[in-house]
Structure formats: C-alpha cells, structure tokens
Write a protein that holds these residues in place. Structure first.
Motif, PDB file in Angstrom:
ATOM      1  N   VAL A  51     -11.775  -2.881 -10.337  1.00  0.00           N
ATOM      2  CA  VAL A  51     -10.855  -2.459  -9.263  1.00  0.00           C
ATOM      3  C   VAL A  51     -10.958  -3.447  -8.094  1.00  0.00           C
ATOM      4  CG1 VAL A  51     -12.428  -0.830  -8.133  1.00  0.00           C
ATOM      5  CG2 VAL A  51      -9.979  -0.538  -7.900  1.00  0.00           C
ATOM      6  N   ILE A  52     -12.153  -3.965  -7.850  1.00  0.00           N
ATOM      7  CA  ILE A  52     -12.317  -4.951  -6.770  1.00  0.00           C
ATOM      8  C   ILE A  52     -11.548  -6.226  -7.119  1.00  0.00           C
ATOM      9  CG2 ILE A  52     -14.002  -6.371  -5.528  1.00  0.00           C
ATOM     10  CD1 ILE A  52     -14.202  -3.370  -4.896  1.00  0.00           C
ATOM     11  N   ILE A  53     -11.600  -6.599  -8.394  1.00  0.00           N
ATOM     12  CA  ILE A  53     -10.928  -7.845  -8.836  1.00  0.00           C
ATOM     13  C   ILE A  53      -9.420  -7.762  -8.631  1.00  0.00           C
ATOM     14  CG2 ILE A  53     -10.329  -9.182 -10.909  1.00  0.00           C
ATOM     15  CD1 ILE A  53     -13.264  -8.653 -11.822  1.00  0.00           C
ATOM     16  N   LEU A  54      -8.849  -6.556  -8.733  1.00  0.00           N
ATOM     17  CA  LEU A  54      -7.399  -6.429  -8.510  1.00  0.00           C
ATOM     18  C   LEU A  54      -7.050  -6.818  -7.076  1.00  0.00           C
ATOM     19  CD1 LEU A  54      -6.556  -3.162 -10.485  1.00  0.00           C
ATOM     20  CD2 LEU A  54      -6.006  -5.524 -11.099  1.00  0.00           C
ATOM     21  N   SER A  55      -7.997  -6.594  -6.148  1.00  0.00           N
ATOM     22  CA  SER A  55      -7.755  -7.033  -4.765  1.00  0.00           C
ATOM     23  C   SER A  55      -8.070  -8.516  -4.608  1.00  0.00           C
ATOM     24  CB  SER A  55      -8.619  -6.229  -3.787  1.00  0.00           C
ATOM     25  OG  SER A  55      -8.103  -4.934  -3.615  1.00  0.00           O
ATOM     26  N   VAL A  56      -9.199  -8.930  -5.203  1.00  0.00           N
ATOM     27  CA  VAL A  56      -9.628 -10.334  -5.066  1.00  0.00           C
ATOM     28  C   VAL A  56      -8.540 -11.265  -5.594  1.00  0.00           C
ATOM     29  CG1 VAL A  56     -11.295 -12.045  -5.907  1.00  0.00           C
ATOM     30  CG2 VAL A  56     -12.061  -9.771  -5.214  1.00  0.00           C
ATOM     31  N   PHE A  57      -7.962 -10.912  -6.727  1.00  0.00           N
ATOM     32  CA  PHE A  57      -7.013 -11.800  -7.387  1.00  0.00           C
ATOM     33  C   PHE A  57      -5.599 -11.642  -6.854  1.00  0.00           C
ATOM     34  CE2 PHE A  57      -6.879 -15.102 -10.275  1.00  0.00           C
ATOM     35  CZ  PHE A  57      -5.781 -15.031 -11.107  1.00  0.00           C
ATOM     36  N   SER A  58      -5.458 -10.832  -5.792  1.00  0.00           N
ATOM     37  CA  SER A  58      -4.112 -10.689  -5.214  1.00  0.00           C
ATOM     38  C   SER A  58      -3.769 -11.973  -4.452  1.00  0.00           C
ATOM     39  CB  SER A  58      -4.092  -9.511  -4.237  1.00  0.00           C
ATOM     40  OG  SER A  58      -4.912  -9.817  -3.117  1.00  0.00           O
ATOM     41  N   HIS A  59      -2.480 -12.264  -4.364  1.00  0.00           N
ATOM     42  CA  HIS A  59      -2.028 -13.472  -3.663  1.00  0.00           C
ATOM     43  C   HIS A  59      -2.564 -13.481  -2.238  1.00  0.00           C
ATOM     44  CE1 HIS A  59       0.650 -16.774  -2.618  1.00  0.00           C
ATOM     45  NE2 HIS A  59       0.888 -16.129  -1.481  1.00  0.00           N
ATOM     46  N   LYS A  60      -2.508 -12.311  -1.613  1.00  0.00           N
ATOM     47  CA  LYS A  60      -2.939 -12.186  -0.209  1.00  0.00           C
ATOM     48  C   LYS A  60      -4.413 -12.570  -0.050  1.00  0.00           C
ATOM     49  CE  LYS A  60      -3.591  -8.424   3.185  1.00  0.00           C
ATOM     50  NZ  LYS A  60      -3.552  -6.927   3.274  1.00  0.00           N
ATOM     51  N   HIS A  61      -5.264 -12.079  -0.960  1.00  0.00           N
ATOM     52  CA  HIS A  61      -6.698 -12.342  -0.790  1.00  0.00           C
ATOM     53  C   HIS A  61      -7.030 -13.794  -1.089  1.00  0.00           C
ATOM     54  CE1 HIS A  61     -10.787 -10.953  -0.238  1.00  0.00           C
ATOM     55  NE2 HIS A  61     -11.128 -11.785  -1.218  1.00  0.00           N
ATOM     56  N   LEU A  88      -9.865  -0.165 -18.431  1.00  0.00           N
ATOM     57  CA  LEU A  88      -8.641  -0.946 -18.243  1.00  0.00           C
ATOM     58  C   LEU A  88      -7.601  -0.103 -17.510  1.00  0.00           C
ATOM     59  CD1 LEU A  88      -6.961  -3.537 -19.259  1.00  0.00           C
ATOM     60  CD2 LEU A  88      -5.983  -1.890 -20.814  1.00  0.00           C
ATOM     61  N   VAL A  89      -7.490   1.176 -17.905  1.00  0.00           N
ATOM     62  CA  VAL A  89      -6.493   2.072 -17.287  1.00  0.00           C
ATOM     63  C   VAL A  89      -7.033   2.628 -15.977  1.00  0.00           C
ATOM     64  CG1 VAL A  89      -5.051   4.092 -17.717  1.00  0.00           C
ATOM     65  CG2 VAL A  89      -5.733   2.641 -19.617  1.00  0.00           C
ATOM     66  N   LEU A  90      -8.326   2.966 -16.014  1.00  0.00           N
ATOM     67  CA  LEU A  90      -8.976   3.592 -14.854  1.00  0.00           C
ATOM     68  C   LEU A  90      -8.906   2.683 -13.627  1.00  0.00           C
ATOM     69  CD1 LEU A  90     -10.554   6.207 -14.356  1.00  0.00           C
ATOM     70  CD2 LEU A  90     -12.637   4.984 -15.005  1.00  0.00           C
ATOM     71  N   GLN A  91      -9.083   1.371 -13.807  1.00  0.00           N
ATOM     72  CA  GLN A  91      -9.130   0.447 -12.665  1.00  0.00           C
ATOM     73  C   GLN A  91      -7.818   0.511 -11.857  1.00  0.00           C
ATOM     74  OE1 GLN A  91      -8.643  -3.944 -13.810  1.00  0.00           O
ATOM     75  NE2 GLN A  91      -8.804  -2.942 -15.803  1.00  0.00           N
ATOM     76  N   PHE A  92      -6.688   0.731 -12.563  1.00  0.00           N
ATOM     77  CA  PHE A  92      -5.404   0.780 -11.845  1.00  0.00           C
ATOM     78  C   PHE A  92      -5.244   2.115 -11.123  1.00  0.00           C
ATOM     79  CE2 PHE A  92      -3.544  -3.189 -12.979  1.00  0.00           C
ATOM     80  CZ  PHE A  92      -4.132  -3.532 -14.183  1.00  0.00           C
ATOM     81  N   GLN A  93      -5.813   3.152 -11.727  1.00  0.00           N
ATOM     82  CA  GLN A  93      -5.786   4.474 -11.085  1.00  0.00           C
ATOM     83  C   GLN A  93      -6.629   4.421  -9.803  1.00  0.00           C
ATOM     84  OE1 GLN A  93      -7.116   7.448 -13.855  1.00  0.00           O
ATOM     85  NE2 GLN A  93      -6.249   9.126 -12.670  1.00  0.00           N
ATOM     86  N   PHE A  94      -7.784   3.777  -9.888  1.00  0.00           N
ATOM     87  CA  PHE A  94      -8.646   3.606  -8.706  1.00  0.00           C
ATOM     88  C   PHE A  94      -7.915   2.749  -7.665  1.00  0.00           C
ATOM     89  CE2 PHE A  94     -13.252   3.968 -10.581  1.00  0.00           C
ATOM     90  CZ  PHE A  94     -12.989   5.271 -10.943  1.00  0.00           C
ATOM     91  N   HIS A  95      -7.324   1.657  -8.124  1.00  0.00           N
ATOM     92  CA  HIS A  95      -6.659   0.713  -7.202  1.00  0.00           C
ATOM     93  C   HIS A  95      -5.570   1.442  -6.414  1.00  0.00           C
ATOM     94  CE1 HIS A  95      -5.553  -3.224  -5.716  1.00  0.00           C
ATOM     95  NE2 HIS A  95      -4.361  -3.171  -6.255  1.00  0.00           N
ATOM     96  N   GLU A  96      -4.807   2.259  -7.140  1.00  0.00           N
ATOM     97  CA  GLU A  96      -3.708   3.005  -6.490  1.00  0.00           C
ATOM     98  C   GLU A  96      -4.275   3.938  -5.420  1.00  0.00           C
ATOM     99  OE1 GLU A  96      -1.489   5.932  -8.922  1.00  0.00           O
ATOM    100  OE2 GLU A  96       0.267   4.688  -8.435  1.00  0.00           O
TER     101      GLU A  96
END
Ligand code: NXA
Ligand code: ZN
Length: 579
Positions: free
Chosen positions: A370-380, A481-489
């Motif tokens: 879930v942290i990686i979804l933020s790290v790998f965002s364009h903004k970060h 894989l699915v849980l990380q997006f639920q957490f991210h949301e």
C-alpha cells in the motif's frame, strides 16, 4: 484437575519466556545460514530448527490437555488454540529430520556463477526469443528434476503432519490461516471479478508481442508463449513495458537511470524507505537494524540466498532485512515492501510472542504494497526528484497506468494458481504422474500461457519458482494484491484526497499513519475481518478498489482492443509449439 485455567496462565507465561529464547536462537542460526551458505551453518540451523520443533511439540501437546471450552478468559482460550497448530513439528522425529534435510533448498542462491538472478536478468532484458528460450529452459532444467525427486515424499510428509494437527491435508492447514469456511468460493468469486481486467490486458499484450515477434510465434487467438513476458515465471510483465507502451512517443522516465545519475546508494534507498514510514508517524527502525541487516551482496564471495526477506528476531529490538540490493527502481520498491514487514514487526513487538504475526499473511504483504502505491505515484516520484519532467499529460498517465497493470494485473492469475495447484497436489486431485502436465493446464486455463517448447513428466516446472521449491504458501500474494488497493482507497480517503485514486500519495499523512498503526499493533490477536473493518469499514475483500484504481486504464484497453478486433481469451487453446 491440573489443567485448569489458573494453570493455563502459568503455562502460557512459561511458554512466553522459553519461546523467545528458542526462536531467537533459531532465527540467528537461520540468518547465519542464508547469509553464508555452507555445510556447518546448515547443520547449526537444522539443529536449532529441531530444537524449536521439539519445543513446539511439547507445548502444542500440553496445550491440547487444557479444557478450553470451560475457560472464561477469551485471550487464554485464543492463545491455547493457536498453540495447538504445530505444523510439521507433529511428525515423528526421524520424519521431521527428513523433511528438514530433504526440504528442497531454494535454488535462488546468488553466489557468482550459477546465480538465480543472472538467469532472471536475461528474461527481463533479452528481446531475442532464442536467447529467452535458452534461459527459460536452462533454469528449469537446472532446478526441476532435482526437486522432483524429493517432492512426492515432501507431499506425503506434509499431509501426514497436517493430519496430526487435525487437518485433512496440508492445503487445508494452509487455508486455515485465513479462518474462513468460504475461502475457496470467495477466492474464485474474486478471481471472476478480476477476469475482465486480465483478459483485456492479455489480449493487448499479445497484439504487441505479435508485432514484435511475428505470427510464427504469436497466435492472436491463442495463449502467449511463457518466455516472452519479461519474467522467468511470467508473473509480472513490467519488463516488457517498452514493447507494449500505449503512447511510445511519450516514454516513461527511466527512474533507475535518474537514481544512478544522482548517485543513489543502497543505504540511501533504505533511508528513503524508513523516512516514508516515519512521515506517517509510524515507528523508526532500532540501531540493530542498521548494524545487522545485509543490504548488499557480500563482496567476500560468500554464497547467500538471493530472495529479499525481512526478519524478526523475537527480542523486541533486533529486526533485519536481507537483500542483494542493486540501485534500480525495482529494488527501491522491493525495499519499501520489506520495510512494510519490518514496520509490522515493530508495531506488534510488545505483544505475546503468540500474537507476533499478521492478522493473516496477506496483511503482512499488504503493508509495504500500500505504501508503494503512494511511492510510485507521479506526485511522489516528482517530489523525490526522480522524474525529469514535471507535468503528466493524459497519454503519459495511460502509459504510467500500463506500467502498474503489467506488474499488478498480470500477477492476478499467477498468484491465484500458485496455491490452487498445490491444494490439488495435497488433496490428491493432481497425482504425481501428471504434476507437470497439470501445472501447464492450470497455467493455460488461468494465465493463457503456453510453454515455449514441449514439456514432459521428466520436467518439473513448478519447482522453477522459489516458493514451490522452498514450500512457502502463496495465497498471501493473491489476497494482498487486492487488499493493497482497498487499503490505499481507505488511507487516501483519510488524508482527504480528492480525485483519481492512482494520483494519491499519502506521504506525511499522520491520519493515514494512525489508521495503519491501529491495525498493525494488533498483530494476530484479532480475527482479520475485525481488523480490516478498522481501516476500511468492510469485513470482506471485494475487487471494488482495484477496479476503481484501474478504471482509466481498463477503458483505454477496451477501446483499443475493440478497435483492433481482439478476441478476449485464447479459443485456440492448443499450446503452439515452434516446430
Ligand atoms: C510476489 C512474491 N514476493 C515475495 O516473495 O517477496 C514473489 O517474489 O513471487
Ligand atoms: Zn513480502
């Protein structure tokens, strides 16, 4: 009688005090082995593993003698029931010895020469199908036959151990970690919900590979040869992004190059990862972490185990990561992943040793993801100076989402079939004389892949994957894989993020950190649906969040596939061998 509730509390305290010592000694011996593979360290590890197993056997057996049903204290009851599952320690000593010594050694050692990751590099970088075939086949020939010799016996002994713990077979014991009697149906339902994503990606990538490798290799209505996806197991396709980029005139930044230009070093990569977690108000790593981790492959020629991993030494201050770090974006994200495990260890370190685990194994994986979804965002990445140009237009955004999809969506069927296949081996549905054939029929059915050359029962292709050789369960990766997006949301909502989910970066958000902390500090002391509800308000793992995150890309893929007249799936299901 003797085994009353008062005695239970004394028994559990005695368990607590002895376990920390026994497990710490085992972790030290294991660490010494995987960071310096030699016969002496192997024997020392096996000795400590046997000691740990005997300890588990004694306490597991004793725990069964307490009349839990009549007890009042729910924690005592929960602890005693957890103690009763002792996995392979239930086997007679000689068979336990055989399992430990016979356990196929994970073939991924990265000593110079026959290093596992060298073959993987070829799979990731080569665009010559003959070279890819050579590496694909070479790795399988190197590890398959030898693991096959012991695999049947490993299955027998695993099932015997499972039965001694009161389970039908080892697959049932693995499934029990998720404490759900509708697990298999829930997983199949989840898989069905994700099918449209995968089928559209598969059809689109097949077209791109057809363009590059030609019709003699790619059948536009058939499965894709498994050696062309940029990965030894075709579990992540991110390495062929250049072949499939939706808008080739707008290539994504080469982040690895930017890291090298900026002289990133492995230690900086670890510091960056730690910095993200502490920016959320989460815990920093103790001194032992920096003193004792193995952050790079040793330069003294020692043979070490390549596979990155995070280690808890069960003494509340010694936590380590083992990784042969290269300065690449893949390794930076892998470090963030391993730091997710470390953060979980830190958060639950004051709990009883019985509860020092994830509420289920998928949660352990989801923290870093879930942290990686933020790290790998364009903004970060932009804030970290890892991107050269500021603005991301809509075409570049689709390119970015394609990169994410090649890693995450391509992974769905692989992660699902990894344990689906092994449950069938454990419950006898798949017999040993058709192991390889059944492996490939599942790879065809779920991933729409073919072996690039005819395979026989002399081969044992499942063993080419670390987790099968090292007998590690894999369902955690499918669910996380699915849980990380639920957490991210949920975490993005907590930070007040408005707009598209994939643009969210929770960096510096103490609100998001608090939500995560409330979950992680519970360890495995509470059932996972109750823990999940604390973050997301839901007690189930639906596909909704990953579908929300992927909507923009799915729309683009569907439009593209309709325009190209693609056939979704592989109606020509014969595995197309090069004559
Ligand atoms: C996804 C999984 N990750 C891990 O084992 O750390 C793998 O590498 O296959
Ligand atoms: Zn992990």
């Amino acid at each position: 009688d003797f085994y009353n509730e008062t005695m239970a509390k004394i028994f559990l305290q005695y368990y607590e005090n002895t376990t920390r010592v026994v497990w710490n000694r085992f972790m030290e011996a294991s660490w010494n082995y995987v960071t310096n593979i030699n016969q002496q360290n192997l024997e020392e590890m096996l000795l400590k593993d046997m000691e740990r197993s005997q300890h588990m056997l004694f306490f597991g057996t004793q725990a069964r003698l307490f009349k839990i049903a009549r007890f009042q204290d729910p924690v005592v009851k929960h602890m005693l029931s957890k103690l009763q599952n002792i996995d392979k320690a239930a086997l007679p000593k000689d068979e336990l010895q055989e399992v430990m010594e016979g356990a196929p050694r994970s073939p991924g050692t990265c000593s110079p020469g026959e290093s596992g990751d060298w073959w993987e590099d070829v799979m990731a970088t080569s665009r010559d199908q003959k070279e890819l075939l050579w590496a694909w086949q070479g790795w399988r020939d190197a590890v398959g036959p030898q693991v096959r010799m012991t695999f049947e016996r490993y299955v027998q002994l695993s099932n015997k151990a499972a039965k001694l713990n009161g389970y039908e077979d080892m697959g049932a014991l693995w499934q029990s970690m998720y404490e759900s009697d509708t697990l298999e149906q829930d997983l199949e339902h989840l898989y069905q919900e994700l099918q449209p994503l995968y089928l559209n990606l598969h059809a689109y990538v097949r077209r791109a590979l057809h363009r590059h490798y030609g019709p003699e290799l790619i059948d536009l209505r058939g499965p894709i040869p498994a050696h062309l996806l940029g990965n030894m197991w075709a579990q992540s396709w991110v390495n062929i992004l250049d072949l499939v980029l939706p808008f080739p005139k707008k290539p994504l930044d080469d982040i690895t190059r930017n890291m090298k230009v900026q002289h990133w070093k492995p230690e900086k990569m670890f510091i960056e990862a730690e910095n993200f977690y502490t920016s959320l108000g989460l815990l920093s790593t103790p001194p032992d972490f920096w003193r004792k981790s193995m952050m790079e492959r040793p330069a003294d020629g020692r043979e070490v185990e390549c596979h990155a991993s995070a280690w808890d030494f069960y003494n509340g201050q010694d936590f380590r990561i083992k990784k042969c770090t290269e300065v690449t974006i893949e390794d930076l994200l892998s470090i963030f992943h391993q730091m997710g495990h470390i953060q979980y260890f830190l958060q639950y370190k004051n709990l009883s040793v019985i509860f020092r685990a994830g509420t289920n194994p998928a949660f352990e994986e989801a923290v870093g993801l879930v942290i990686i979804l933020s790290v790998f965002s364009h903004k970060h990445l932009l804030n970290k100076g890892l991107l050269s140009h500021q603005h991301q237009d809509s075409e570049e955004e689709v390119n970015f989402l394609m990169g994410i999809a090649l890693d995450k969506i391509a992974f769905i069927p692989f992660a699902y079939l990894m344990d689906l296949s092994r449950w069938k081996v454990f419950d006898g549905t798949i017999q040993k004389d058709v192991y390889n054939q059944e492996w490939w029929s599942l790879r065809l059915k779920y991933q729409g892949l073919c072996p690039p050359t005819p395979r026989t029962e002399e081969d044992f292709d499942p063993a080419a994957k670390f987790h099968i050789s090292a007998s590690m369960p894999y369902l955690r990766y499918f669910l996380s894989l699915v849980l990380q997006f639920q957490f991210h949301e949920a975490l993005c909502k907590a930070t007040g993020h408005m707009g598209l989910l994939h643009r969210c970066d929770i960096y510096n958000s103490k609100m998001a950190g608090k939500l995560l902390e409330d979950v992680l500090k519970l360890g495995s002391s509470k059932p996972w649906p109750e823990v999940l509800e604390k973050i997301t308000g839901e007690t189930k793992v639906p596909a909704k969040a990953i579908m929300t995150y992927s909507k923009l890309l799915l729309n683009w893929l569907v439009t593209e596939n309709v325009q190209q007249g693609e056939i979704l799936g592989w109606p020509d299901f014969s595995c197309y061998f090069e004559e």
